[in-house]
Design a protein around this motif. Sequence first.
Motif, mmCIF file in Angstrom:
data_model
loop_
_atom_site.group_PDB
_atom_site.id
_atom_site.type_symbol
_atom_site.label_atom_id
_atom_site.label_comp_id
_atom_site.label_asym_id
_atom_site.label_seq_id
_atom_site.Cartn_x
_atom_site.Cartn_y
_atom_site.Cartn_z
ATOM 1 N N TYR A 20 -20.040 -12.306 45.666
ATOM 2 C CA TYR A 20 -19.795 -11.278 44.651
ATOM 3 C C TYR A 20 -19.695 -11.927 43.274
ATOM 4 C CZ TYR A 20 -17.280 -7.627 42.032
ATOM 5 O OH TYR A 20 -16.896 -6.685 41.088
ATOM 6 N N ASN A 21 -18.884 -12.995 43.188
ATOM 7 C CA ASN A 21 -18.675 -13.662 41.889
ATOM 8 C C ASN A 21 -19.967 -14.275 41.355
ATOM 9 O OD1 ASN A 21 -16.013 -12.930 42.084
ATOM 10 N ND2 ASN A 21 -15.237 -15.005 42.439
ATOM 11 N N GLY A 102 -29.834 -7.069 54.022
ATOM 12 C CA GLY A 102 -29.156 -5.767 53.923
ATOM 13 C C GLY A 102 -27.752 -5.923 53.370
ATOM 14 N N ASP A 103 -27.029 -6.926 53.840
ATOM 15 C CA ASP A 103 -25.683 -7.159 53.313
ATOM 16 C C ASP A 103 -25.747 -7.566 51.844
ATOM 17 O OD1 ASP A 103 -23.726 -8.487 56.157
ATOM 18 O OD2 ASP A 103 -24.324 -6.449 55.594
ATOM 19 N N LEU A 104 -26.703 -8.449 51.481
ATOM 20 C CA LEU A 104 -26.781 -8.916 50.094
ATOM 21 C C LEU A 104 -27.143 -7.782 49.131
ATOM 22 C CD1 LEU A 104 -26.591 -11.223 48.064
ATOM 23 C CD2 LEU A 104 -29.037 -11.611 48.407
ATOM 24 N N TYR A 105 -28.140 -6.985 49.496
ATOM 25 C CA TYR A 105 -28.596 -5.941 48.569
ATOM 26 C C TYR A 105 -27.547 -4.851 48.378
ATOM 27 C CZ TYR A 105 -33.353 -7.956 48.819
ATOM 28 O OH TYR A 105 -34.460 -8.782 48.755
ATOM 29 N N THR A 106 -26.777 -4.559 49.425
ATOM 30 C CA THR A 106 -25.711 -3.555 49.277
ATOM 31 C C THR A 106 -24.494 -4.152 48.573
ATOM 32 O OG1 THR A 106 -24.924 -4.056 51.538
ATOM 33 C CG2 THR A 106 -26.441 -2.181 51.265
ATOM 34 N N LEU A 107 -24.215 -5.449 48.845
ATOM 35 C CA LEU A 107 -23.121 -6.114 48.142
ATOM 36 C C LEU A 107 -23.422 -6.174 46.642
ATOM 37 C CD1 LEU A 107 -20.579 -7.852 47.823
ATOM 38 C CD2 LEU A 107 -21.775 -9.747 48.882
ATOM 39 N N LEU A 266 -23.415 6.071 51.794
ATOM 40 C CA LEU A 266 -24.870 5.892 51.618
ATOM 41 C C LEU A 266 -25.312 4.513 52.094
ATOM 42 C CD1 LEU A 266 -27.530 7.015 50.106
ATOM 43 C CD2 LEU A 266 -26.764 5.564 48.218
ATOM 44 N N LEU A 267 -24.554 3.495 51.673
ATOM 45 C CA LEU A 267 -24.917 2.105 51.981
ATOM 46 C C LEU A 267 -24.681 1.763 53.448
ATOM 47 C CD1 LEU A 267 -23.479 0.284 48.817
ATOM 48 C CD2 LEU A 267 -25.763 1.195 49.143
#
Length: 290
Positions: A20-21, A102-107, A266-267
């Motif tokens: 995230y950072n 999928g995790d990266l694009y939603t994060l 949604l995500l």
Amino acid sequence: VVHIAAVNKDRSFDDYQRIYNTIAEKIREEDEYDGYIGYGPILVRLGWHSSGTYDKNDNTGGSYGGTMRFKLEQSDGANNGLGNARAFMEPILKEFPWISHGDLYTLGAVCAVQELQGPKVKWRPGRVDMPEDTTPKNGRLPDAANGADYVRNFYARLNMNDREAVALTGAHCLGRTHLKNSGFDGPWGAASNSFTNEFFVNLLNEQWKLQKNKAGNMQYDSPKGYMMLETDYALVQDPAYLKIVKEFANNEGAFFKEFASCFQKLLENGIDYPKDAPTYVFKTLDEQDL
Ligand code: HEM
Ligand SMILES: CCN(CC)c1nc(N)c2ccccc2n1
């Protein structure tokens, strides 16, 4: 189709806060993108379009398989311009090869909403990259040249009601349309990189004129240089939608609360989470004094 979240026992909250950072610092650093709008808005769009292929009728599509990484999905005209967002994410994938697309694009979408002063959005890991042949066919993302019945029907496929549909469209407080991407133009001037209820305030307070833009597409324009897509303007043409637009225009907190819950929904559409799957609420850079 069933997609079970695969919880990676080796990764903790700190690992995801570190990603995230990294995204948040990169948004802050690369502030000149798109006329100083920055990467925030297009990262929100990348997360939304990765998820917007979901179909509740057979549980296909959605963010789980990370199929946005394949050129088939990228070739959907609705995804024009998102290559910039994927390019932004490439170095992050190199530095953290253990995270799924999928995790990266939603994060990244959650990070962008929060760093642009929007609400805190809960996020759960566990999406797993799926093979190319699981990519949904193009054509599932929405088309702006439509009215309220189309909008209601489209969001129903994503299992979203009227209040959720209005709240989600409120993300059009961010960024802008680009003629070369979608054939729509503007808005101009407005600094559109902070997450507010301005979209609803504009819908109610501006004078709107439906006209053909220079690409020959119909859009609503206002004297102050704002614009609305036909699917945006539908939210004040339909009485049920209009009631919600008025609430959100007069109560930003109500908008934030609804957006936070339906953006997470949604995500996560199409994903079954085991009861031991963790839920994370990331700190913003400001909250970490970074
Ligand atoms: C009926 C539903 C929707 C339609 C037809 C629609 C259509 C569009 C179009 C045509 C653009 C311009 C793309 C470009 O030219 O670069 C756009 C941009 C954008 N959309 Fe939507 N949208 C919809 C719903 C949503 C939702 C649900 C979200 C997020 C929750 C969202 C977030 C965004 C953002 C952040 C941008 C700006 C991107 C940028 O500045 O590069 N939209 N949308
Ligand atoms: C609320 C006005 N803005 C941003 C300043 C705006 N309005 C929109 N109608 C809009 C539609 C699609 C994408 C971005 C958009 N941005």
